[in-house]
Each structure stands twice: as structure tokens, then as C-alpha cells.
Design a protein around this motif. Structure first.
Motif, PDB file in Angstrom:
ATOM      1  N   UNK A  35       0.840  -1.199   0.000  1.00 33.90           N
ATOM      2  CA  UNK A  35       0.000   0.000   0.000  1.00 33.90           C
ATOM      3  C   UNK A  35       0.878   1.253   0.000  1.00 33.90           C
ATOM      4  N   UNK A  36       0.538   2.186  -0.880  1.00 34.92           N
ATOM      5  CA  UNK A  36       1.322   3.416  -0.985  1.00 34.92           C
ATOM      6  C   UNK A  36       0.907   4.399   0.106  1.00 34.92           C
ATOM      7  N   UNK A  37       1.899   4.942   0.806  1.00 32.50           N
ATOM      8  CA  UNK A  37       1.645   5.912   1.860  1.00 32.50           C
ATOM      9  C   UNK A  37       2.315   7.257   1.589  1.00 32.50           C
ATOM     10  N   UNK A  38       3.255   7.295   0.646  1.00 30.39           N
ATOM     11  CA  UNK A  38       4.000   8.535   0.416  1.00 30.39           C
ATOM     12  C   UNK A  38       4.317   8.743  -1.058  1.00 30.39           C
ATOM     13  N   UNK A  39       4.237  10.005  -1.481  1.00 38.01           N
ATOM     14  CA  UNK A  39       4.603  10.403  -2.836  1.00 38.01           C
ATOM     15  C   UNK A  39       5.837  11.298  -2.755  1.00 38.01           C
ATOM     16  N   UNK A  40       6.847  10.950  -3.517  1.00 37.26           N
ATOM     17  CA  UNK A  40       8.073  11.737  -3.585  1.00 37.26           C
ATOM     18  C   UNK A  40       8.127  12.395  -4.957  1.00 37.26           C
ATOM     19  N   UNK A  41       8.128  13.714  -4.986  1.00 35.61           N
ATOM     20  CA  UNK A  41       8.143  14.445  -6.244  1.00 35.61           C
ATOM     21  C   UNK A  41       9.514  15.066  -6.495  1.00 35.61           C
ATOM     22  N   UNK A  42      10.088  14.768  -7.639  1.00 30.53           N
ATOM     23  CA  UNK A  42      11.257  15.509  -8.089  1.00 30.53           C
ATOM     24  C   UNK A  42      10.798  16.935  -8.378  1.00 30.53           C
ATOM     25  N   UNK A  43      11.735  17.873  -8.392  1.00 26.34           N
ATOM     26  CA  UNK A  43      11.390  19.274  -8.632  1.00 26.34           C
ATOM     27  C   UNK A  43      11.729  19.717 -10.053  1.00 26.34           C
ATOM     28  N   UNK A  44      13.007  19.792 -10.380  1.00 25.98           N
ATOM     29  CA  UNK A  44      13.433  20.332 -11.670  1.00 25.98           C
ATOM     30  C   UNK A  44      13.059  19.389 -12.818  1.00 25.98           C
ATOM     31  N   UNK A  45      12.198  19.882 -13.705  1.00 27.83           N
ATOM     32  CA  UNK A  45      11.740  19.064 -14.815  1.00 27.83           C
ATOM     33  C   UNK A  45      10.510  18.249 -14.493  1.00 27.83           C
ATOM     34  N   UNK A  98       6.122   6.110  -3.718  1.00 24.39           N
ATOM     35  CA  UNK A  98       6.207   6.253  -5.169  1.00 24.39           C
ATOM     36  C   UNK A  98       7.126   7.427  -5.454  1.00 24.39           C
ATOM     37  N   UNK A  99       8.174   7.184  -6.243  1.00 24.92           N
ATOM     38  CA  UNK A  99       9.056   8.265  -6.680  1.00 24.92           C
ATOM     39  C   UNK A  99       8.611   8.723  -8.052  1.00 24.92           C
ATOM     40  N   UNK A 100       8.350  10.019  -8.184  1.00 30.54           N
ATOM     41  CA  UNK A 100       7.838  10.602  -9.420  1.00 30.54           C
ATOM     42  C   UNK A 100       8.882  11.564  -9.959  1.00 30.54           C
ATOM     43  N   UNK A 101       9.387  11.301 -11.150  1.00 34.36           N
ATOM     44  CA  UNK A 101      10.421  12.176 -11.689  1.00 34.36           C
ATOM     45  C   UNK A 101      10.624  12.007 -13.177  1.00 34.36           C
ATOM     46  N   UNK A 102      11.391  12.906 -13.760  1.00 32.81           N
ATOM     47  CA  UNK A 102      11.613  12.932 -15.208  1.00 32.81           C
ATOM     48  C   UNK A 102      12.991  12.438 -15.613  1.00 32.81           C
ATOM     49  N   UNK A 103      13.804  12.018 -14.631  1.00 30.39           N
ATOM     50  CA  UNK A 103      15.186  11.626 -14.912  1.00 30.39           C
ATOM     51  C   UNK A 103      15.336  10.121 -14.726  1.00 30.39           C
ATOM     52  N   UNK A 104      15.612   9.421 -15.814  1.00 30.64           N
ATOM     53  CA  UNK A 104      15.714   7.966 -15.763  1.00 30.64           C
ATOM     54  C   UNK A 104      16.747   7.494 -14.756  1.00 30.64           C
ATOM     55  N   UNK A 105      17.945   8.069 -14.794  1.00 31.09           N
ATOM     56  CA  UNK A 105      19.026   7.570 -13.941  1.00 31.09           C
ATOM     57  C   UNK A 105      18.942   8.083 -12.506  1.00 31.09           C
TER      58      UNK A 105
END
Length: 240
Positions: free
Chosen positions: A1-11, A182-189
Motif C-alpha cells: 500500500x502506498x503511503x508517500x509520494x516523492x516528487x522531483x522538482x526540476x523538470x 512512489x518516486x515521481x520524476x523525469x530523470x531515468x538515472x
């Protein structure tokens, strides 16, 4: 079960051409400390000190401590000589760099949707910048007033992307297991590496960055609109 969302900032929360933004940032910063360190040397020292932060594996040192130690050693100046110039730059000139980013109202909607669902929400930006710079970019993204549980800044964090320890440290700060994030971001690496510690991943395919290696298989991929829909509707990585 997901409890936290991690958002990248730049991009991610703040759409931008990261390479272009960094170029303008370094150019502006170098010109404001030219009386202490020549621009060409300053840029080189900044990159080398930043690389030292990224390589660092000593958990007892903050990123700031690593950066300051390496930068001063490279530049051959005291902190008292140069840091007031840095502080003045961030206070007076850094805000003008907003012209090099492209904010979208979708960012606020996405974060608000995550909060409405009861998720703990963190800004998981690479903590190679001081708090003042990161908070300024959150203002540009028009999300600075939202109740984030944690924002990763170089004064507090002990690791950088793409080190797995960076993601474990965030989970610890949030009081959740990596598997509940869940990690949410635009950078593959730098962003999708979160899956190596057990986190789910959402790869934002706008402003995407992919250096080719290593390659990760995101759990979900899509636009900001698709991310917003997935959070609101509880689908994909956000399904129970």
C-alpha cells in the motif's frame, strides 16, 4: 500500500530545460563572485565540489559540509571571504532566473491531489542546492505554500541522487518503508533508481532526461495529466 509520494522538482514539478537553466545559473553566479574567484575557476570548483557531494558515502556529513569543505580547499579562500557573495546572490539575483523555467498549474493540482488522498508528500529534489535556492524554485512552481512533509536540501541531507541511500534517507524521514513510496520524476538515472530500494516509480515523460545507462523499467510512465488522473482515480502505482 502506498503511503508517500516523492516528487522531483526540476523538470517535474517545475518544467525546465535543466541543462540550459544550470548554464544560466552558473553564468550569473560566477559574475557575482568574480572579485573573489575568477569565473572560469569558480565554475570548475563548483562542479568538482558538487561531484564530491554526489560521491560522498559518509553518513555523518551533510551535503553542505562536504560541499563547503571541498570548495574552499579548491578555491583557496576562507568561507568568510566568499560566502557573503553567495548569500547575496541567492537573495537578490537568483529569483531573476525564473525567466528560464516554464511553470504549469498542473503541478499544484497534482500535489494537492496527493494530499487529498492522504499521502505523505515530499519534494525529492537532488539536494545539491541550499535551502534558499530550492524554496525559490518551489515558489516558481507555485507549490511552496503546500504542506510538504519534507523537502530535501543540502543543509539537511547526507546523500545525493542517484545513490540509493538518498531514497532510504527520505523514507526514514517520512517514517515509512521504501516499499510504501512512489518516486515521481523525469530523470531515468537519478529518479528511477529509487526502485532499487523497493520504491514504486512513475516516469514523467515530459522534460525527460535519459543518459542511456543504467536503464530502469518504471512501474508507470506518462504525462502530468496522466499522473494527475492516476492519483485522483487510484490507478496504476496508486491502486490499493
Amino acid at each position: 500500500m502506498i503511503r508517500a509520494c516523492l516528487f522531483d522538482l526540476d523538470g517535474t514539478l517545475l518544467p525546465m530545460d535543466t541543462e540550459s537553466f544550470v548554464h544560466h545559473y552558473l553564468q550569473e553566479l560566477a559574475s557575482h563572485v568574480a572579485d573573489v574567484v575568477s569565473p572560469d575557476k569558480l565554475v570548475r570548483y563548483l562542479w568538482e565540489a558538487t561531484e564530491a557531494m554526489i560521491r560522498n558515502s559518509e553518513a555523518h556529513k551533510t551535503n553542505e559540509e562536504v560541499f563547503v569543505e571541498h570548495f574552499l580547499q579548491l578555491a583557496g579562500v576562507s568561507k568568510e571571504e566568499i560566502w557573503p557573495h553567495f548569500d547575496r546572490f541567492y537573495d537578490e539575483h537568483y529569483p531573476k532566473l525564473k525567466t528560464h523555467v516554464e511553470p504549469t498549474p498542473l503541478s499544484r493540482r497534482v500535489v494537492e491531489a496527493a494530499l487529498e488522498k492522504g499521502y505523505k508528500v515530499a519534494v525529492a529534489t537532488n539536494p545539491v542546492f541550499p535551502r534558499v535556492a530550492i524554496m525559490e524554485r518551489l515558489r516558481w512552481a507555485e507549490v511552496d505554500d503546500l504542506p510538504f512533509e519534507w523537502v530535501t536540501v543540502y543543509e539537511d541531507m547526507h546523500f545525493c541522487k542517484p545513490r540509493p541511500e538518498y531514497y532510504r534517507e527520505i523514507a526514514d524521514r517520512l517514517g515509512v518503508r521504501p516499499e510504501e513510496c512512489v518516486m515521481i520524476g523525469n530523470d531515468m538515472q537519478e529518479d528511477m533508481v529509487a526502485q532499487t530500494v523497493g520504491m514504486k516509480t512513475f516516469y514523467l515523460n515530459q522534460c525527460r532526461i535519459d543518459r542511456g545507462h543504467p536503464v530502469y523499467q518504471p512501474d508507470q510512465e506518462g504525462s502530468m495529466e496522466e499522473l494527475l488522473s492516476a492519483i485522483r482515480e487510484g490507478t496504476g502505482v496508486f491502486s490499493d
